[in-house]
Design an enzyme around this catalytic site. Sequence first.
Site, PDB file in Angstrom:
ATOM      1  N   LYS A   1       0.842  -1.209   0.000  1.00 35.90           N
ATOM      2  CA  LYS A   1       0.000   0.000   0.000  1.00 35.90           C
ATOM      3  C   LYS A   1       0.875   1.257   0.000  1.00 35.90           C
ATOM      4  O   LYS A   1       0.529   2.253  -0.624  1.00 35.90           O
ATOM      5  CB  LYS A   1      -0.935   0.014   1.224  1.00 35.90           C
ATOM      6  CG  LYS A   1      -2.056  -1.008   1.144  1.00 35.90           C
ATOM      7  CD  LYS A   1      -3.149  -0.585   0.176  1.00 35.90           C
ATOM      8  CE  LYS A   1      -4.218  -1.648   0.045  1.00 35.90           C
ATOM      9  NZ  LYS A   1      -5.187  -1.411  -1.015  1.00 35.90           N
TER      10      LYS A   1
ATOM     11  N   LYS B   1      -2.536  -7.891  -8.202  1.00 42.83           N
ATOM     12  CA  LYS B   1      -3.756  -8.541  -7.709  1.00 42.83           C
ATOM     13  C   LYS B   1      -4.974  -7.752  -8.182  1.00 42.83           C
ATOM     14  O   LYS B   1      -4.910  -6.518  -8.245  1.00 42.83           O
ATOM     15  CB  LYS B   1      -3.689  -8.527  -6.175  1.00 42.83           C
ATOM     16  CG  LYS B   1      -4.898  -9.057  -5.457  1.00 42.83           C
ATOM     17  CD  LYS B   1      -4.733  -8.853  -3.961  1.00 42.83           C
ATOM     18  CE  LYS B   1      -5.342  -7.542  -3.500  1.00 42.83           C
ATOM     19  NZ  LYS B   1      -6.540  -7.632  -2.678  1.00 42.83           N
TER      20      LYS B   1
ATOM     21  N   LYS C   1      -9.897  -3.246  -6.087  1.00 50.26           N
ATOM     22  CA  LYS C   1     -10.797  -2.107  -6.343  1.00 50.26           C
ATOM     23  C   LYS C   1      -9.992  -0.851  -6.618  1.00 50.26           C
ATOM     24  O   LYS C   1     -10.257  -0.120  -7.559  1.00 50.26           O
ATOM     25  CB  LYS C   1     -11.683  -1.844  -5.129  1.00 50.26           C
ATOM     26  CG  LYS C   1     -12.556  -2.971  -4.706  1.00 50.26           C
ATOM     27  CD  LYS C   1     -13.306  -2.553  -3.438  1.00 50.26           C
ATOM     28  CE  LYS C   1     -13.535  -3.715  -2.509  1.00 50.26           C
ATOM     29  NZ  LYS C   1     -12.507  -3.859  -1.455  1.00 50.26           N
TER      30      LYS C   1
HETATM   31  N1  AQP Z   1      -7.738 -10.562  -6.356  1.00 47.14           N
HETATM   32  C1  AQP Z   1      -8.284 -11.241  -5.356  1.00 47.14           C
HETATM   33  N2  AQP Z   1      -8.330 -12.596  -5.425  1.00 47.14           N
HETATM   34  C2  AQP Z   1      -8.903 -13.320  -4.407  1.00 47.14           C
HETATM   35  N3  AQP Z   1      -9.445 -12.738  -3.304  1.00 47.14           N
HETATM   36  C3  AQP Z   1      -9.422 -11.396  -3.204  1.00 47.14           C
HETATM   37  N4  AQP Z   1      -9.868 -10.537  -2.268  1.00 47.14           N
HETATM   38  C4  AQP Z   1      -9.612  -9.267  -2.650  1.00 47.14           C
HETATM   39  N5  AQP Z   1      -8.986  -9.269  -3.851  1.00 47.14           N
HETATM   40  C5  AQP Z   1      -8.845 -10.575  -4.219  1.00 47.14           C
HETATM   41  C6  AQP Z   1     -10.511 -10.951  -1.032  1.00 47.14           C
HETATM   42  O1  AQP Z   1     -11.670 -10.165  -0.814  1.00 47.14           O
HETATM   43  C7  AQP Z   1     -11.846  -9.987   0.586  1.00 47.14           C
HETATM   44  C8  AQP Z   1     -12.097  -8.561   0.901  1.00 47.14           C
HETATM   45  O2  AQP Z   1     -11.017  -7.762   0.556  1.00 47.14           O
HETATM   46  P1  AQP Z   1     -11.032  -6.213   0.963  1.00 47.14           P
HETATM   47  O3  AQP Z   1     -11.871  -5.434   0.051  1.00 47.14           O
HETATM   48  O4  AQP Z   1     -11.367  -6.044   2.387  1.00 47.14           O
HETATM   49  O5  AQP Z   1      -9.561  -5.829   0.838  1.00 47.14           O
HETATM   50  P2  AQP Z   1      -8.587  -6.097  -0.324  1.00 47.14           P
HETATM   51  O6  AQP Z   1      -8.058  -7.490  -0.253  1.00 47.14           O
HETATM   52  O7  AQP Z   1      -7.567  -5.024  -0.180  1.00 47.14           O
HETATM   53  O8  AQP Z   1      -9.479  -5.934  -1.628  1.00 47.14           O
HETATM   54  P3  AQP Z   1      -9.203  -4.944  -2.790  1.00 47.14           P
HETATM   55  O9  AQP Z   1     -10.175  -5.071  -3.861  1.00 47.14           O
HETATM   56  O10 AQP Z   1      -7.752  -5.087  -3.161  1.00 47.14           O
HETATM   57  O11 AQP Z   1      -9.483  -3.557  -2.066  1.00 47.14           O
HETATM   58  P4  AQP Z   1      -8.600  -2.252  -2.107  1.00 47.14           P
HETATM   59  O12 AQP Z   1      -8.197  -2.020  -3.511  1.00 47.14           O
HETATM   60  O13 AQP Z   1      -9.494  -1.177  -1.560  1.00 47.14           O
HETATM   61  O14 AQP Z   1      -7.414  -2.509  -1.198  1.00 47.14           O
HETATM   62  C9  AQP Z   1     -10.608 -10.547   1.279  1.00 47.14           C
HETATM   63  O15 AQP Z   1     -10.912 -11.818   1.797  1.00 47.14           O
HETATM   64  C10 AQP Z   1      -9.625 -10.640   0.170  1.00 47.14           C
HETATM   65  O16 AQP Z   1      -8.681 -11.665   0.381  1.00 47.14           O
END
Ligand code: AQP
Length: 331
Positions: free
Chosen positions: A112, A192, A195
């Site tokens: 991050k 990965k 969002k």
């Molecule tokens: N690419 C991914 N593949 C598998 N699982 C994923 N998760 C997120 N991206 C993937 C799973 O979704 C759950 C919630 O995630 P989150 O939104 O709390 O945080 P994150 O992992 O940081 O998701 P994002 O989309 O990447 O959000 P941003 O961009 O805001 O940081 C978790 O169980 C995660 O493993």
Amino acid sequence: MRKNFFSGIQPSGRLHIGNYLGAIKQWTALQDSYEPVFGIVDYHAMTARYDPSEMQGRVLDAAASYLAAGLDPERGIMMVQSHVPEHVELAWILNCVTPMGRLSRIPTFKEKVRQNPDNVNMGLFGYPVLMAADILLYRSEIVPVGEDQVPHLEFTREIARRFNNTFGETFPEPAEVLSSGARILGLDGVDKMSKSLDNCLYLDDTDEVITKKLSTAPTDPARKRRDDPGNPDVCNIYSYHKVFSTPEELEHCAEGCRTAGIGCLDCKNILIEHMKELIGPIREKRTDLLARPEELRRILRDGGERARPIARATMAEVKERTGVAFEGTAG
Ligand code: AQP
């Protein structure tokens, strides 16, 4: 008695198929055999810059996605993190048993910082502590998550152990439960699916958008022309096939790619159909639910009310053990 689990998604944008595979799909599969709490973790979403006027919309959007993808608010508790203040209360207490050096080594923090060097805030640094509090508050024994969250689960177990060693046995050490699509890459094939990176297939993408995103997504970079044989093992589209397609389709695509028997678009078309089949019904249910925001709010309010007594009971015990409560004040 059925065991508890807490798992959540931050309302930091529209939910995508990574969130679906890593989290929501598993939650729906486990909701009958556990006592689940499905969180929309809005305090976590505050660690990135956002427009306050959009936050409520994002929370409702996440709630609509949860329900549209199959979560049942009768079987599990669907709630918003900020509606249960014990999450931050426990996070503070866990902060006090967390070594800073340990937090600074967590890979997601470093990632991050790399992505947002101009917004490295304390919330971001302490994110895993709040996540540990989310999980431990409900004495979760398992946590269904994507692979990116495994370091956070390791950290949660460590903090539970530290707390238990210091103040007496209070928390179970929760185990992660990973699905087959535990880490899917974004459409760029580099990072990965996330969002905040907007490299996603979203749960509300239309058929046209799905087709456009997938048909223009990169494949094996060495396969420049239709007649060149390719290598499915380095192709991001093939990595999606591994999660969404049948064994026969997988074999057809791998063999066709290696021998140049099929073109990348033929291979993508199979995937496009699977994605339309998965996303289409979720998108339609979401639209229907979002047209009734008051009902979504009612479900979330009800979830908060059901979560609160569980959270209060844990905090009462935590306060007793840590010595910060005196008689009659812990609960
Ligand atoms: N690419 C991914 N593949 C598998 N699982 C994923 N998760 C997120 N991206 C993937 C799973 O979704 C759950 C919630 O995630 P989150 O939104 O709390 O945080 P994150 O992992 O940081 O998701 P994002 O989309 O990447 O959000 P941003 O961009 O805001 O940081 C978790 O169980 C995660 O493993």
